[in-house]
Design an enzyme around this catalytic site. Structure first.
Site, mmCIF file in Angstrom:
data_model
loop_
_atom_site.group_PDB
_atom_site.id
_atom_site.type_symbol
_atom_site.label_atom_id
_atom_site.label_comp_id
_atom_site.label_asym_id
_atom_site.label_seq_id
_atom_site.Cartn_x
_atom_site.Cartn_y
_atom_site.Cartn_z
ATOM 1 N N GLY A 73 0.818 -1.212 0.000
ATOM 2 C CA GLY A 73 0.000 0.000 0.000
ATOM 3 C C GLY A 73 0.847 1.255 0.000
ATOM 4 O O GLY A 73 2.006 1.243 0.422
ATOM 5 N N THR A 89 9.045 3.525 1.111
ATOM 6 C CA THR A 89 9.033 2.111 0.764
ATOM 7 C C THR A 89 9.477 1.298 1.979
ATOM 8 O O THR A 89 10.124 1.831 2.898
ATOM 9 C CB THR A 89 9.957 1.862 -0.456
ATOM 10 O OG1 THR A 89 9.742 0.537 -0.935
ATOM 11 C CG2 THR A 89 11.431 2.032 -0.120
ATOM 12 N N GLU A 120 5.962 2.683 -5.912
ATOM 13 C CA GLU A 120 4.733 2.814 -6.702
ATOM 14 C C GLU A 120 4.302 4.279 -6.889
ATOM 15 O O GLU A 120 3.189 4.543 -7.326
ATOM 16 C CB GLU A 120 3.609 1.978 -6.074
ATOM 17 C CG GLU A 120 3.858 0.495 -6.291
ATOM 18 C CD GLU A 120 2.714 -0.408 -5.831
ATOM 19 O OE1 GLU A 120 2.030 -0.955 -6.699
ATOM 20 O OE2 GLU A 120 2.533 -0.583 -4.625
ATOM 21 N N HIS A 141 -4.611 -3.097 -0.782
ATOM 22 C CA HIS A 141 -5.003 -4.431 -1.250
ATOM 23 C C HIS A 141 -6.148 -4.978 -0.381
ATOM 24 O O HIS A 141 -5.976 -6.008 0.281
ATOM 25 C CB HIS A 141 -3.816 -5.397 -1.179
ATOM 26 C CG HIS A 141 -2.534 -4.852 -1.750
ATOM 27 N ND1 HIS A 141 -1.295 -5.100 -1.195
ATOM 28 C CD2 HIS A 141 -2.302 -4.073 -2.838
ATOM 29 C CE1 HIS A 141 -0.355 -4.511 -1.916
ATOM 30 N NE2 HIS A 141 -0.937 -3.866 -2.912
#
Ligand code: ZN
Length: 266
Positions: A73, A89, A120, A141
């Site tokens: 996420g 991260t 991301e 997720h």
């Protein structure tokens, strides 16, 4: 302005920094263009600190609701024309501290922050670039919604008003996480949708209001997907919201400024 030119980019960053600090751009002598002290002052300003706290709060809620797993996420907030604040991260979203967050430009270059920015981030930035109204992006997720994404299915509509009004969902094909191609696939959908299911991966949402609103879309979607699974276990065909009833809901949605490809359709 050509953002690919490094000195032009520094100038754009500098202008944004001063705008956000409510300070006039210094002329003549002053800090070097886009210099570290300017960016550091911006990163440590009270305005940015408030947004850092919001991101940590949303991260905790994502983790508590099991919408994220491991280091999964990520969250980003637009803090200027071409600058975003984002999560680092390799850190659990449930246990972030304000000092863990990162400042990046719209190319994904890290401007400030002790920890490395999420891999991301490109996807978040591509959404913000394609959708100028996007002020915050949340990616996670959540298991039921991700189940639909794994099955390659957008949840059916016309079942619950909350979902009709606040969410407009689409699905993007699978691409390797962190690649520009994944962001391109998703960005192509954000003019008409505020929630994108990412095939075989998870979900990303954006908001034109704030980061909590982007997070609310996740709660609404996940709860909706769970309810659909329960309804599908009952040996009855679900009742559907009628076209006339839907028309009323879409009117509310449009007034809230939420996109939907069905506006104007018969
Ligand atoms: Zn992910």
């Amino acid at each position: 302005m050509d953002a690919s030119n490094p000195s032009r980019r520094r100038e754009m960053v500098r202008k944004t920094v001063y705008k956000r600090l409510n300070k006039p751009l210094p002329t003549g002598a002053g800090p070097a263009r886009g210099s570290k002290p300017e960016i550091e002052a911006f990163f440590n300003s009270p305005q940015i600190h408030g947004l850092k706290l919001q991101i940590c709060d949303i991260g905790r809620r994502l983790w508590q609701r099991t919408y994220v797993d491991g280091n999964g996420g990520n969250i980003a907030i637009r803090v200027g024309k071409d600058i975003a604040l984002c999560t680092p991260t390799l850190v659990s979203k449930g246990f972030m501290k304000p000092e863990d967050l990162c400042l990046v430009d719209f190319k994904g270059n890290q401007l400030f922050g002790a920890k490395r920015r999420t891999s991301e981030i490109l996807m978040h930035l591509q959404i913000m670039k394609r959708q100028p109204r996007a002020v915050a992006v949340v990616h996670c997720h959540p298991p039921h919604a991700t189940g639909f994404a794994v099955a390659g299915m957008v949840p059916p509509t016309c079942l619950i008003p909350e979902f009709e009004v606040f969410v407009s969902a689409a699905i993007a094909p699978y691409r390797t996480p962190g690649t520009p191609e994944l962001g391109r696939q998703i960005a192509g959908l954000v003019d008409k949708h505020n929630v994108i299911l990412m095939a075989n991966h998870g979900v990303v949402s954006w908001s034109h209001n704030n980061v909590e609103d982007a997070y609310f879309k996740m709660e609404i979607l996940e709860s909706y997907c769970r309810t659909i699974l329960v309804a599908s276990q009952l040996s009855r065909t679900p009742n559907i919201i009628s076209p006339a009833q839907l028309k009323d809901l879409l009117k509310i949605k449009k007034n809230l400024g939420i996109p939907d490809p069905r506006y104007g359709r018969k």
